[in-house]
Write an enzyme that holds these catalytic residues in place. Structure first.
Site, PDB file in Angstrom:
ATOM      1  N   SER A 148       0.842  -1.192   0.000  1.00 24.64           N
ATOM      2  CA  SER A 148       0.000   0.000   0.000  1.00 24.64           C
ATOM      3  C   SER A 148       0.888   1.257   0.000  1.00 24.64           C
ATOM      4  O   SER A 148       1.779   1.355  -0.847  1.00 24.64           O
ATOM      5  CB  SER A 148      -0.950  -0.061   1.209  1.00 24.64           C
ATOM      6  N   ASP A 181      -8.404  -7.514  -4.180  1.00 26.71           N
ATOM      7  CA  ASP A 181      -8.183  -6.123  -3.752  1.00 26.71           C
ATOM      8  C   ASP A 181      -8.981  -5.188  -4.654  1.00 26.71           C
ATOM      9  O   ASP A 181      -8.791  -5.175  -5.864  1.00 26.71           O
ATOM     10  CB  ASP A 181      -6.684  -5.817  -3.861  1.00 26.71           C
ATOM     11  N   HIS A 188      -7.517  -6.012   0.002  1.00 26.77           N
ATOM     12  CA  HIS A 188      -6.273  -5.257   0.140  1.00 26.77           C
ATOM     13  C   HIS A 188      -5.466  -5.705   1.362  1.00 26.77           C
ATOM     14  O   HIS A 188      -4.238  -5.769   1.328  1.00 26.77           O
ATOM     15  CB  HIS A 188      -6.631  -3.769   0.239  1.00 26.77           C
TER      16      HIS A 188
END
Lengths: 381, 381
Positions: B162, B333, B366
């Protein structure tokens, strides 16, 4: 939060119906039907002599055998001619010549039917936050009374998208002898992700101090909370590819700069990206036309709907359906993913019901049933 | 909004690392590095002698050639041993025997590095909402000074998921001679949907009256707004299939009834579904450990990152990279969809960089890079 001048006009077809080639037909009749007695609700409470506001397009034939019922979604109204005009196009799903199209405002709404803003005859005050949970079936029960009052024995077609589709299927379940065909678009019982989205919308409204535990005055509703709720919902109505195509990573079209030095006095209050300006615009537009408690009421109606709940089997829940069912899923819908609509349709078909599933290929997400009406009409043909 | 007793304990692996078989390693060293002078930021402002809080696991070898830099995500800290313990498992990505693992808290955070809660030496008061936009590159610039101070010429590996992956790639761009390999997990420039999710989180915080335009006292932060922001984010960190599996349409595990008669005095204040109880629990837990202005600061850092911005071509933006790049996308995700991570990796590879893409098959969304650490480690091997 921005105080900058707002110039965000929604782009093209992002506003549903904005580029519709079909002029909106006017209703032949629009008015109220009042139930003569109590409506006993699934939750155990009653609505005393509730009102259903409805609109009619076209005319009933002599045999009263040409009625079509359209059911609207969360923030819709009885005026289906205004929000689904292209379904009335020549060769489309609905015909002003041969059909009598009826659309009834949901109980709980703020567009004419009894809702949280209505007076409770038992107290003399508005229902407000005490408005009870009205199920989809409760709505169908009340709608059937209105259809009775018009002398209509059978509906040629009941159709709707999203919460409208919940009503269409519930009609086929609850009144099996009265529905020839039902079109159920972009819907299945709400998933955990869908319930989560509702939960956050409810929280956004209830955290607004103006909500006042639901006892706000109509002219002082919790605008900021309701706007945020609408914006959360907008994400689930649209799709990531559509947002990328329309807004990408562009700065807001009024010239704000998300990257630059801040011109609003604070480092954390950023210039917006274009998608931010769009969402703020949508939120502001919504609070002018909808009521927060009505929104909360219909969220409950929506998320508690599960026709399998309390039944031992799909056969028991759906086996009595006599109508032909047309399910439609939308390829980019992530609120009611096409896979879940298809699975739902096949579950019902496995119970011995005539049910077919078709998929609409669209980047518009859940909203495609409003944004791509011509494509929907040809799929329903 | 519920006043009912809270018994919502997160189920199993939903809490990242909750069932980790690997004990969290303790840092060999944890402390602060203070830049001796100003850090000139991309936005044009400066941070005066900012602090970087960091943690070290294992030891530098004599040649100082065994350093690995781990970069953390939005709400992470320098204590990578606590949030990525399984990457330190035998045969995993990180080794306490052979690596010297360094992790540095992001500028803007509330875990030790300079952020909105820190004192601005120029005014003597806290930065608060005046904290400037710190870009990913600004962070890398500051981190490089810390790495310099440790006498480290070259990093064997820089990795992160991320926002951590944004830093890892930016290291490879900004310090091409100092990075051998970079692992960039579940990230690409934020899409319009991602920016939209950030926008609504920001709105949730800024609409809380306790936010007070960012001038709240630390003991009176906008808890309800921050909790709602966290809950919006949680939807984007998880996946619909995971939510269906974990929560489905179940009523909240403390016995609330979303369908029945209301026992809280109001019709619109419903008993929650299980997913609602879970989200409320997550929101409440978060406000005890994070600061609202820090959250706003890092949202800006995250969404303004786009290494192609201002460059004529991918070749110009990425052509100088010398590191081998390992991109990882996560199948479920939807915040950084695997297709966008793959496309991003291939764009960079087309600029002549050694870049490979692998996909992690997971239902965790995610969060899989935190929730399925063993699978991630084997993919990075």
């Amino acid at each position: 939060m921005s105080t900058m001048t707002e110039t965000h006009v929604p782009a093209g077809a992002v506003a549903a119906g904005a580029k519709s080639p079909q002029p909106a037909p006017a209703p032949t009749y629009e008015g109220d039907f009042v139930l003569g007695d109590h409506l006993l609700l699934d939750c155990g409470r009653v609505l005393v002599r509730p009102t259903l506001h409805y609109a009619v397009y076209g005319r009933l034939d002599a045999a009263r055998a040409n009625a079509v019922l359209v059911c609207h979604a969360l923030s819709g109204s009885a005026q289906v001619g205004s929000w689904w005009p292209e379904l009335f196009a020549p060769g489309g799903t609905l015909s002003l010549e041969s059909d009598c199209v009826i659309c009834i405002n949901l109980l709980g709404s703020c567009y004419g039917s009894t809702g949280p803003g209505s007076l409770d005859p038992e107290t003399g005050g508005a229902y407000g936050p005490d408005f009870p949970l009205v199920s989809i079936r409760d709505n169908v029960r009340a709608q059937a009374r209105l259809i009775d009052s018009l002398g209509i024995k059978k509906l040629r077609l009941v159709l709707g998208g999203s919460i409208g589709g919940m009503q269409a299927l519930e009609w086929a379940i609850f009144e099996p002898e009265r529905v020839e065909r039902a079109a159920i678009i972009a819907v299945a019982p709400l998933s955990a992700m869908g319930i989560a989205l509702n939960h956050l919308q409810r929280t956004a409204i209830q955290q607004d101090p103006e909500w006042a535990d639901g006892h706000y005055l109509p002219q002082h509703q919790p605008q900021r909370g309701l706007a945020l709720a609408r914006q959360i919902a907008m994400l689930s109505y649209k799709s990531a590819p559509l947002f990328d195509e329309r807004f990408g990573r562009n700065p807001n079209r009024n010239g704000e700069d998300p990257r630059g030095l801040d011109d609003q006095g604070g480092g954390l209050i950023a210039g917006r990206f274009d998608i931010g300006g769009y969402l703020d615009y949508q939120g502001r537009r919504f609070v002018d036309r909808f009521d927060a408690n009505a929104y909360l009421a219909i969220l409950r109606t929506m998320e508690t709907w599960d026709p399998l709940h309390g039944h031992a089997s799909p056969q028991e829940a759906f086996g009595g359906i006599r109508a032909r069912l047309n399910f439609v899923g939308i390829s980019s819908d992530w609120l009611f993913p096409p896979g879940s609509v298809r699975e739902f349709a096949y579950t019902i078909r496995a119970a011995g019901v005539q049910a077919e599933y078709r998929e609409m290929d669209s980047d518009h997400g859940h909203d495609a049933f409003l944004a791509e009406q011509a494509a929907l009409a040809s799929l329903l043909a």
